[in-house]
Write an enzyme that holds these catalytic residues in place. Structure first.
Site, PDB file in Angstrom:
ATOM      1  N   CYS A  62      -5.013   0.922   6.465  1.00  0.00           N
ATOM      2  CA  CYS A  62      -5.279   2.368   6.443  1.00  0.00           C
ATOM      3  C   CYS A  62      -6.595   2.729   5.772  1.00  0.00           C
ATOM      4  O   CYS A  62      -6.987   3.892   5.765  1.00  0.00           O
ATOM      5  CB  CYS A  62      -4.126   3.129   5.785  1.00  0.00           C
ATOM      6  SG  CYS A  62      -3.997   2.927   3.997  1.00  0.00           S
ATOM      7  N   CYS A 106      -8.151  -5.571  -9.859  1.00  0.00           N
ATOM      8  CA  CYS A 106      -7.728  -4.512 -10.771  1.00  0.00           C
ATOM      9  C   CYS A 106      -7.356  -3.286  -9.928  1.00  0.00           C
ATOM     10  O   CYS A 106      -8.233  -2.598  -9.405  1.00  0.00           O
ATOM     11  CB  CYS A 106      -8.869  -4.217 -11.736  1.00  0.00           C
ATOM     12  SG  CYS A 106      -8.409  -3.170 -13.105  1.00  0.00           S
ATOM     13  N   CYS A 108       0.856  -1.185   0.000  1.00  0.00           N
ATOM     14  CA  CYS A 108       0.000   0.000   0.000  1.00  0.00           C
ATOM     15  C   CYS A 108       0.894   1.237   0.000  1.00  0.00           C
ATOM     16  O   CYS A 108       1.801   1.352   0.831  1.00  0.00           O
ATOM     17  CB  CYS A 108      -0.895  -0.002   1.233  1.00  0.00           C
ATOM     18  SG  CYS A 108      -1.883   1.501   1.403  1.00  0.00           S
ATOM     19  N   CYS A 151       0.355   3.163   3.589  1.00  0.00           N
ATOM     20  CA  CYS A 151       0.857   2.691   4.882  1.00  0.00           C
ATOM     21  C   CYS A 151       1.920   1.605   4.792  1.00  0.00           C
ATOM     22  O   CYS A 151       2.466   1.202   5.811  1.00  0.00           O
ATOM     23  CB  CYS A 151      -0.306   2.210   5.746  1.00  0.00           C
ATOM     24  SG  CYS A 151      -1.066   0.673   5.166  1.00  0.00           S
TER      25      CYS A 151
END
Length: 171
Positions: A139, A159, A87, A90
């Site tokens: 997050c 996706c 991510c 985070c």
């Protein structure tokens, strides 16, 4: 977002009232590629101003405002290197390169997350359709959508937006 913070505050209040450590109320179990096992982690909660300080405008638009990048413009759409996609908000491990495939859609696509605990899904009824939105479990950042038209073995196509991801090469 406002109600989410109120709810989190309510949880901390209830936890304190019944003698539970408030920090424990925000702990989640997630998979760590580095450790090769599940670990306990804190949920990441920031104000919009804090997110704007650490994210690029494009990342903020996608992760926090549920935006999307134009097809075939993201830096990971055609990446074939070996590694982990995390991510961008985070740093939570989300997808393995082994689960990435060419969907022809112009966005990086994966057959499955690194662990089901690392993502969460919600119904998205925007743009006059119903889709399944994929969010970072730690997050709450918007990553993209999951569809039932992927290859075997899962039949799923996660996706994702490149700007919502950070790639870390591994051997």
């Amino acid at each position: 977002m406002k109600y989410g913070r109120l709810f989190l505050g309510f949880l901390f209040f209830v936890a304190a009232a019944v003698g539970i450590d408030a920090d424990a109320a925000s702990r989640i179990k997630v998979y760590s590629a580095e450790k090769g096992s599940y670990v306990m982690s804190d949920e990441v909660v920031k104000t919009n101003a804090e997110w704007k300080k650490i994210l690029t405008p494009e990342q903020y638009h996608i992760l926090r405002e549920k935006g999307t990048e134009r097809a075939f413009t993201g830096k990971y759409a055609a990446t074939h290197d070996h590694g982990i996609y995390r991510c961008a908000g985070c740093g939570l491990d989300l997808f393995r390169s082994e689960d990435k495939f060419e969907s022809g859609t112009g966005w990086p696509s994966f057959t499955q997350p690194i662990a089901k605990e690392n993502v969460k899904t919600e119904t998205d009824r925007s743009f006059f359709s119903t889709r399944t939105e994929v969010l970072c479990r730690r997050c709450g950042g918007h990553l993209g959508h999951v569809f039932n038209d992927g290859p075997k073995p899962t039949g799923l196509r996660y996706c994702m937006n490149s700007a919502a991801l950070q790639f870390v090469a591994t051997k």
